[in-house]
Design an enzyme around this catalytic site. Structure first.
Site, short mmCIF file in Angstrom:
data_model
loop_
_atom_site.label_atom_id
_atom_site.label_comp_id
_atom_site.label_asym_id
_atom_site.label_seq_id
_atom_site.Cartn_x
_atom_site.Cartn_y
_atom_site.Cartn_z
NE ARG A 161 -3.50 -2.53 0.13
CZ ARG A 161 -2.99 -3.65 -0.40
NH1 ARG A 161 -1.87 -3.60 -1.10
NH2 ARG A 161 -3.62 -4.78 -0.29
CB SER A 236 -8.36 -1.86 4.82
OG SER A 236 -8.79 -3.10 4.35
CD GLU A 332 -5.36 0.33 2.66
OE1 GLU A 332 -5.08 -0.62 3.41
OE2 GLU A 332 -6.11 0.24 1.68
C1 LIG Z 1 -15.41 -0.97 -0.18
C2 LIG Z 1 -13.96 -0.67 -0.48
C3 LIG Z 1 -13.09 -1.72 -0.70
C4 LIG Z 1 -11.73 -1.46 -0.97
N1 LIG Z 1 -10.91 -2.51 -1.20
C5 LIG Z 1 -9.60 -2.30 -1.47
C6 LIG Z 1 -8.72 -3.39 -1.72
O1 LIG Z 1 -9.12 -4.54 -1.72
N2 LIG Z 1 -7.42 -3.11 -1.96
C7 LIG Z 1 -6.94 -1.84 -2.00
O2 LIG Z 1 -5.73 -1.66 -2.24
N3 LIG Z 1 -7.75 -0.78 -1.79
C8 LIG Z 1 -9.06 -0.97 -1.53
N4 LIG Z 1 -9.89 0.09 -1.29
C9 LIG Z 1 -9.34 1.46 -1.32
C10 LIG Z 1 -9.52 2.20 -2.66
O3 LIG Z 1 -10.49 1.57 -3.45
C11 LIG Z 1 -8.21 2.28 -3.45
O4 LIG Z 1 -7.21 2.88 -2.68
C12 LIG Z 1 -8.38 3.07 -4.76
O5 LIG Z 1 -7.22 2.94 -5.53
C13 LIG Z 1 -8.67 4.55 -4.53
O6 LIG Z 1 -8.99 5.12 -5.78
P1 LIG Z 1 -9.77 6.49 -5.88
O7 LIG Z 1 -9.79 6.88 -7.31
O8 LIG Z 1 -11.08 6.36 -5.22
O9 LIG Z 1 -8.81 7.45 -5.07
P2 LIG Z 1 -9.24 8.73 -4.23
O10 LIG Z 1 -9.85 8.30 -2.96
O11 LIG Z 1 -9.98 9.68 -5.08
O12 LIG Z 1 -7.79 9.33 -3.93
C14 LIG Z 1 -6.89 8.64 -3.09
C15 LIG Z 1 -5.56 9.42 -3.05
O13 LIG Z 1 -4.95 9.38 -4.33
C16 LIG Z 1 -4.79 10.70 -4.86
N5 LIG Z 1 -5.09 10.60 -6.28
C17 LIG Z 1 -6.22 10.10 -6.84
N6 LIG Z 1 -6.12 10.12 -8.19
C18 LIG Z 1 -4.91 10.67 -8.47
C19 LIG Z 1 -4.22 10.98 -9.68
N7 LIG Z 1 -4.76 10.72 -10.88
N8 LIG Z 1 -3.00 11.55 -9.60
C20 LIG Z 1 -2.42 11.81 -8.39
N9 LIG Z 1 -3.02 11.54 -7.21
C21 LIG Z 1 -4.25 10.97 -7.26
C22 LIG Z 1 -5.76 11.58 -4.09
O14 LIG Z 1 -5.31 12.91 -4.04
C23 LIG Z 1 -5.76 10.90 -2.73
O15 LIG Z 1 -4.67 11.34 -1.97
C24 LIG Z 1 -11.25 -0.13 -1.02
C25 LIG Z 1 -12.16 0.93 -0.82
C26 LIG Z 1 -13.50 0.66 -0.56
C27 LIG Z 1 -14.44 1.81 -0.36
#
Ligand SMILES: Cc1cc2nc3c(=O)[nH]c(=O)nc-3n(C[C@H](O)[C@H](O)[C@H](O)COP(=O)(O)OP(=O)(O)OC[C@H]3O[C@@H](n4cnc5c(N)ncnc54)[C@H](O)[C@@H]3O)c2cc1C
Length: 336
Positions: A161, A236, A332
């Site tokens: 992570r 998580s 995380e």
């Molecule tokens: C129900 C659920 C289950 C999940 N299961 C998992 C799992 O199994 N494994 C896992 O690893 N994660 C999991 N996650 C966490 C999440 O899905 C991941 O971390 C995902 O990659 C976040 O993507 P996002 O686009 O929503 O990011 P956001 O929440 O929009 O952003 C997260 C961070 O990344 C930055 N960011 C986003 N996009 C960019 C970009 N293009 N350039 C630079 N910075 C950027 C943002 O500024 C922020 O700091 C889960 C979440 C939920 C709600």
């Protein structure tokens, strides 16, 4: 580019937390980013699917919503294919695109919420696979200088992570495109995770395809993880801590059921969910926020909770875990 003032972020984060972004800018291509940089709009915050952020207050920064789309085949040979994906594509849609084109490698990462651009940020992983196993490189634009760079795998410093984008160059770049290499033939399935094997056996699948693996991963996730549409959460909340083997052995004398996974000869990873459950926080409710009733690792918004209440609860859990086990939990989720 689309600019909105005083936008409520509630529908842009999976905790379903209400907060106002003074300026909310949807960007659809790299030129939109250059326009933002030329106009010197600062400071900037990037949002993808909002599934890994905890918003604790209104946001005065310019929030850039990444909507850069597209899945393009860049190169291929008899065995593999390289695709370039827009950072604003939904991760799960991209995995489904791979499955429908019979491209293997990412099937264990089905149904992870969020965008493709955020996947390398924390090197998303599930069921024994991390995105780095298929990652080739990404394109990112430096928010201060506007310089566009390519980051190859070895430069991203992927870990559990973790990546360079969560550490050394945190908040400095916007990721616009990501390249992955996928297998066309000889799919190497990762079935190590017990639940996958069990579910395949239950469905009498002896020689699974990548689609079978994806299907069972989706079923397992749907049965285990709370759906953010129903109850606000970001998956998580904490990382599983890695501790010294000697520390673990010491804890085992008091907590004989404490589980662990071997990391190397000297250290082990301990499930944070077990640590939290064991001190009684599973299902804990305070007002509108709490800890999920089945998953102690997942903090939840029961409806009209505030981000700062969830954050206070997270800090309380960190303190209790430290006092009880002398283990430092880290979030995380990104705190905004
Ligand atoms: C129900 C659920 C289950 C999940 N299961 C998992 C799992 O199994 N494994 C896992 O690893 N994660 C999991 N996650 C966490 C999440 O899905 C991941 O971390 C995902 O990659 C976040 O993507 P996002 O686009 O929503 O990011 P956001 O929440 O929009 O952003 C997260 C961070 O990344 C930055 N960011 C986003 N996009 C960019 C970009 N293009 N350039 C630079 N910075 C950027 C943002 O500024 C922020 O700091 C889960 C979440 C939920 C709600």
């Amino acid at each position: 580019m689309k600019i909105k003032q005083n936008e409520n972020l509630k529908s842009y984060n999976t905790f379903n937390l209400a907060a106002t972004a003074q300026n909310f800018i949807s960007i659809f291509n790299e030129n939109d980013i250059y326009s933002v940089l030329v106009e010197d709009l600062k400071p900037l915050k990037i949002i993808g699917g909002g599934s890994n952020i905890l918003i604790t207050k209104d946001i005065e920064a310019y929030v850039l919503k990444n909507e850069i789309k597209g899945i393009d085949i860049i190169d291929e040979d008899d065995e593999s294919i390289m695709v370039e994906v827009g950072a604003g594509e939904q991760w799960h849609n991209f995995v489904m695109w791979c499955i429908s084109h019979r491209l293997g490698g990412l099937e264990n990462l089905s149904l992870i919420p969020g965008s493709v651009g955020a996947a390398p940020m924390q090197n998303i992983g599930a069921y024994g696979v991390e995105q780095e196993s298929c990652f080739h490189s990404l394109t990112a634009i430096h928010l201060e200088s506007g310089i566009r760079s390519t980051f190859f795998k070895h430069q991203c410093k992927f870990g559990y992570r973790e990546s360079i984008f969560k550490n050394e160059v945190k908040d400095q770049y916007i990721i616009t495109k990501v390249k992955y290499i996928l297998n066309k033939i000889n799919h190497k399935l990762n079935l190590d995770y017990g639940a996958i094997k069990e579910m395949l056996a239950l469905n009498h699948i002896v020689t699974p395809t990548i689609k079978d693996v994806s299907d069972v991963v989706i079923k397992i996730r749907q049965s285990k993880l709370p759906d953010p549409q129903i109850i606000g959460n970001a998956g998580s909340f904490f990382k599983n801590p890695v501790i010294a083997l000697s520390h673990y052995n010491e804890l085992k004398t008091t907590y004989d059921k404490i589980p662990c996974f071997l990391v190397n000869d000297n250290s082990v990873k301990v499930p944070a969910g077990w640590l939290i459950e064991n001190i009684g926080y599973k299902g804990f409710v305070r007002g509108q926020v709490g800890v999920h009733k089945d998953q102690a690792l997942v903090l939840v918004n029961h409806g009209n909770g505030q981000g700062r209440e969830i954050y206070a609860l997270a800090l309380e859990i960190i303190d209790k875990v430290r006092e009880t086990y002398n283990i430092e939990l880290t979030a995380e989720v990104n705190i905004w």
